[in-house]
Motif scaffolding. Structure first.
Motif, PDB file in Angstrom:
ATOM      1  N   MET A 311      -5.115 -28.122  26.284  1.00 26.55           N
ATOM      2  CA  MET A 311      -5.897 -27.702  25.120  1.00 26.55           C
ATOM      3  C   MET A 311      -7.096 -26.853  25.553  1.00 26.55           C
ATOM      4  O   MET A 311      -7.396 -25.833  24.948  1.00 26.55           O
ATOM      5  N   LEU A 312      -7.755 -27.299  26.629  1.00 27.05           N
ATOM      6  CA  LEU A 312      -8.916 -26.567  27.128  1.00 27.05           C
ATOM      7  C   LEU A 312      -8.506 -25.174  27.618  1.00 27.05           C
ATOM      8  O   LEU A 312      -9.141 -24.162  27.285  1.00 27.05           O
ATOM      9  N   ALA A 313      -7.421 -25.126  28.374  1.00 26.32           N
ATOM     10  CA  ALA A 313      -6.960 -23.833  28.902  1.00 26.32           C
ATOM     11  C   ALA A 313      -6.559 -22.899  27.766  1.00 26.32           C
ATOM     12  O   ALA A 313      -6.848 -21.693  27.796  1.00 26.32           O
ATOM     13  N   ASN A 324      -1.213 -26.386  17.847  1.00 26.44           N
ATOM     14  CA  ASN A 324      -1.199 -27.720  17.259  1.00 26.44           C
ATOM     15  C   ASN A 324      -1.669 -28.715  18.321  1.00 26.44           C
ATOM     16  O   ASN A 324      -1.112 -28.762  19.410  1.00 26.44           O
ATOM     17  N   ARG A 325      -2.706 -29.490  17.995  1.00 25.63           N
ATOM     18  CA  ARG A 325      -3.240 -30.441  18.974  1.00 25.63           C
ATOM     19  C   ARG A 325      -2.523 -31.779  18.824  1.00 25.63           C
ATOM     20  O   ARG A 325      -2.713 -32.500  17.834  1.00 25.63           O
ATOM     21  N   TYR A 376       3.352 -30.323  28.550  1.00 21.99           N
ATOM     22  CA  TYR A 376       2.377 -30.625  29.600  1.00 21.99           C
ATOM     23  C   TYR A 376       2.770 -31.863  30.400  1.00 21.99           C
ATOM     24  O   TYR A 376       1.995 -32.353  31.219  1.00 21.99           O
ATOM     25  N   SER A 377       3.967 -32.396  30.173  1.00 19.43           N
ATOM     26  CA  SER A 377       4.308 -33.692  30.773  1.00 19.43           C
ATOM     27  C   SER A 377       4.494 -33.626  32.286  1.00 19.43           C
ATOM     28  O   SER A 377       4.124 -34.551  33.001  1.00 19.43           O
ATOM     29  N   SER A 378       5.055 -32.548  32.778  1.00 22.17           N
ATOM     30  CA  SER A 378       5.483 -32.516  34.174  1.00 22.17           C
ATOM     31  C   SER A 378       4.475 -31.868  35.138  1.00 22.17           C
ATOM     32  O   SER A 378       4.176 -32.447  36.188  1.00 22.17           O
ATOM     33  N   THR A 380       0.910 -30.565  37.018  1.00 26.96           N
ATOM     34  CA  THR A 380      -0.428 -31.142  37.194  1.00 26.96           C
ATOM     35  C   THR A 380      -1.418 -30.429  36.264  1.00 26.96           C
ATOM     36  O   THR A 380      -1.147 -29.310  35.819  1.00 26.96           O
ATOM     37  N   PRO A 381      -2.565 -31.045  35.989  1.00 26.41           N
ATOM     38  CA  PRO A 381      -3.575 -30.364  35.167  1.00 26.41           C
ATOM     39  C   PRO A 381      -3.947 -28.988  35.730  1.00 26.41           C
ATOM     40  O   PRO A 381      -4.105 -28.028  34.970  1.00 26.41           O
ATOM     41  N   GLU A 382      -4.048 -28.889  37.057  1.00 24.32           N
ATOM     42  CA  GLU A 382      -4.391 -27.612  37.669  1.00 24.32           C
ATOM     43  C   GLU A 382      -3.305 -26.564  37.409  1.00 24.32           C
ATOM     44  O   GLU A 382      -3.585 -25.412  37.088  1.00 24.32           O
ATOM     45  N   ASN A 383      -2.049 -26.986  37.565  1.00 25.34           N
ATOM     46  CA  ASN A 383      -0.946 -26.060  37.307  1.00 25.34           C
ATOM     47  C   ASN A 383      -0.860 -25.679  35.839  1.00 25.34           C
ATOM     48  O   ASN A 383      -0.487 -24.560  35.497  1.00 25.34           O
ATOM     49  N   ILE A 384      -1.163 -26.624  34.973  1.00 26.67           N
ATOM     50  CA  ILE A 384      -1.161 -26.325  33.543  1.00 26.67           C
ATOM     51  C   ILE A 384      -2.145 -25.185  33.269  1.00 26.67           C
ATOM     52  O   ILE A 384      -1.832 -24.202  32.609  1.00 26.67           O
ATOM     53  N   ARG A 385      -3.353 -25.316  33.831  1.00 28.06           N
ATOM     54  CA  ARG A 385      -4.380 -24.293  33.609  1.00 28.06           C
ATOM     55  C   ARG A 385      -3.927 -22.936  34.171  1.00 28.06           C
ATOM     56  O   ARG A 385      -4.039 -21.908  33.502  1.00 28.06           O
ATOM     57  N   ALA A 386      -3.362 -22.973  35.386  1.00 28.11           N
ATOM     58  CA  ALA A 386      -2.872 -21.730  35.995  1.00 28.11           C
ATOM     59  C   ALA A 386      -1.753 -21.120  35.149  1.00 28.11           C
ATOM     60  O   ALA A 386      -1.689 -19.893  34.954  1.00 28.11           O
ATOM     61  N   GLY A 387      -0.888 -21.984  34.617  1.00 28.89           N
ATOM     62  CA  GLY A 387       0.229 -21.509  33.801  1.00 28.89           C
ATOM     63  C   GLY A 387      -0.242 -20.869  32.505  1.00 28.89           C
ATOM     64  O   GLY A 387       0.279 -19.823  32.090  1.00 28.89           O
TER      65      GLY A 387
END
Lengths: 398, 398
Positions: A311-313, A324-325, A376-378, A380-387
């Protein structure tokens, strides 16, 4: 004589086609990509050594049962434990109304086997779970969508759709609903709407299929009343151990009114004879060890952090996109600015080493071109942001 | 509004009925009965401690895979190993033509899903496997039997049946054959007949479904050529780990020509998403440890002794009854003297604490009243003898 055999296939075979999503999974394991397409649980959160020892114990002490055929309805001890799991969400059920299945996907397949003739109407949320749409297609059902908003399927639209179908003498057989943290939209069906939906379905005599794999993976909210709780005789409830324990065991269940349950059992016997005793006793032993509450708590924290990271990214990198949150589950749903085609954009996204699922797979009627499902299940938070940063570059380029 | 829902069921639901055999299984675990009815493998022959340790190792070292979703076709490493198992019977196959399934029962269900529209004809041996007949009924197929003798299905009768169907413009979609140690008859299809059957099926353009769960459980004979080996493009081959390793894992497979395989994979994805990775990696690890050859040898010896015990007891106690002597597998088939109804006699047999399966369940056309299927797989040789003695008392009383 050489055959291609296609001329011998059943009529339904034309609907047995590869999922749009399947090819995306092939990059799932390539670390060069950020995979926001799949919906695989984060197995890193499982205590593998503990589960390994539990597994050893099951086979060493009860191997003669675990390695043998079981009964079509499922092992009695697991059917005793499943209502305890359901009670965690305030849902009452009795062991006698439960059938254990090879994942809840098989439960959905069996429900269709019992209810659906070719051409029968199934009502589904728009958008809906791609795997359910594939099953409905395999039974040659005619899927009619009813739109949802941030509070889930809209009761007035449901009533209007049912009335208009009735006017043409087409009574839907099933109403398929994922009330909690829906796949793909992330929406949750609001409490007041649940009563309305159940009333409307009852009035038109439509069986509700309540698919609830994510209910326990809630981040911010207490459970809302299950549709089954509101009308036990009018709901087939589908549950799953895939998101709260392990998807690799392929363990799910259905709870159904007695005349439906009896047919589901016969349908399962003719499909797989019995669910795996090996998997059933593994789950049963896991539940008996009181591991579930702790595991669910761990999963909630992990997925909440990942949801927050996504959500932040999205707010940072894609403020112009409607998002949608989700209050639980694995997914969020994006609506892209006008003129961007999510399916067409996928090649460019893959070149940028990020993958997502285009919205089109979640509609039976060709919609979804401006939508994206993100999971976002699989990662990492860092990868999510990069993605999301990569995705933003692709969207902006379009 | 209160529904029984029966008015909403699909047309096929009328064929989803409880197996005649199911109720017999309820006495399976009561030691007061000799159970000659079931067909459960003798799990006492498995090295449980070894399998328990292997299981622990799989989860401890590869838990992130074993507890995760897999792909619809099945794990590549298991698909590499299955052709090695098939080669034990001289059957060639490539990993690419294999789909792993939730027991071979699911493979049969998927084959029907791909091929069978309501009213389509399936040719089956008379008698045939009760579980297959249940699957065919669930797909609303019209089963046409072709008689077999001690050498299996009779080619001339098959050709005549196909010709007569062709004359009425009814081309069967499938020819379902269990060539080795058939369930229920115990017959094995003779080598010369195999070539004839394949030729006839090819001439009429009928796909053969070769179901071979018992092939490796042979007592006296070397393997005969598989139908798949004789015409790879015209056969869907079904294999199973239930009789050579464990039924509780629900692991089977199909090998099929490419256009059929692609549809089977899609059908499986819409039915169960993927076969259990937990079971797949367990089987794979078992095979990698070179345990299968030793286990098959142990099973052969155990079941040969039991077959011998049953044959001797039948000769001693029921010399007037016609018996088929199986060269492998789990079953033998009795033809009772005229005037005795095997189904009617069952109540008396149960009163005498012996259970068997009446022949009627193995025919789709109402035959089998003078037949009995006996299984020697589960009871001890001593119990088999005691059971046959009890059965002889019942037969004589009739």
């Amino acid at each position: 004589m050489q055959h291609t055999w296609a001329d011998r296939f059943a009529s339904r075979a034309s609907g047995l086609v590869s999922s749009e999503v399947r090819s995306l999974f092939s990059v799932a394991s390539d670390p060069a990509y950020v995979n926001l397409a799949g919906g695989s649980p984060d197995v890193g959160a499982l205590a593998l050594e503990e589960i390994a020892e539990l597994t050893r114990h099951v086979v060493a002490t009860r191997g003669a049962e675990a390695l043998q055929y079981g009964t079509g309805q499922g092992a009695p001890e697991l059917r005793e434990q499943i209502p305890v799991v359901m009670a965690e969400e305030g849902i009452s059920a009795s062991p006698d109304e439960i059938i254990v299945t090879t994942g809840s996907q098989q439960a959905l397949d069996l429900v269709c086997k019992v209810f659906i003739d070719p051409g029968d109407v199934i009502i589904a949320e728009a958008p809906s779970y791609v795997g359910a749409l594939a099953t409905f297609r395999a039974y040659e059902a005619d899927v009619v969508h009813v739109d949802q908003d941030a509070d889930g399927i809209v009761p007035d639209l449901l009533a209007a759709t049912l009335a208009s179908l009735q006017a043409t003498r087409r009574t839907p057989k099933l109403l398929y609903v994922i009330p909690n943290f829906q796949n793909p939209s992330g929406s949750t069906l609001a409490g007041a709407r649940r009563r309305e939906i159940v009333r409307i379905a009852d009035r038109f005599g439509v069986m509700i299929v309540e698919d609830n794999p994510y209910g326990l993976i809630s981040f911010d909210t207490d459970p809302l009343p299950a549709l089954k709780e509101l009308n036990p005789d009018g709901v087939v409830y589908l549950g799953s151990f895939s998101k709260i324990f392990s998807a690799g065991l392929r363990m799910g269940w259905a709870a159904a009114p007695p005349p439906v349950l009896e047919k589901l059992i016969c349908a399962s016997e003719s499909s797989v004879l019995s669910p795996s005793m090996y998997s059933q006793l593994t789950v049963s032993s896991y539940l008996a060890g009181n591991n579930l509450t702790r595991q669910v708590k761990a999963f909630r924290e992990i997925y909440r952090d990942k949801r927050d990271a996504m959500m932040l990214a999205l707010a940072d990198y894609l403020p112009e996109v409607r998002v949608n949150r989700p209050a639980g589950g694995f997914f969020t749903w994006l609506t892209l600015p006008d003129g961007i085609d999510s399916k067409g954009m996928l090649a460019e996204a893959m070149a940028a080493h990020v993958v997502y699922t285009p919205g089109t797979g979640f509609y039976a009627d060709g919609r979804g071109h401006s939508n994206i499902r993100l999971s976002y299940s699989s990662p990492t938070p860092e990868n999510i942001r990069a993605g999301i940063e990569r995705l933003a570059g692709v969207v902006r380029h379009e």
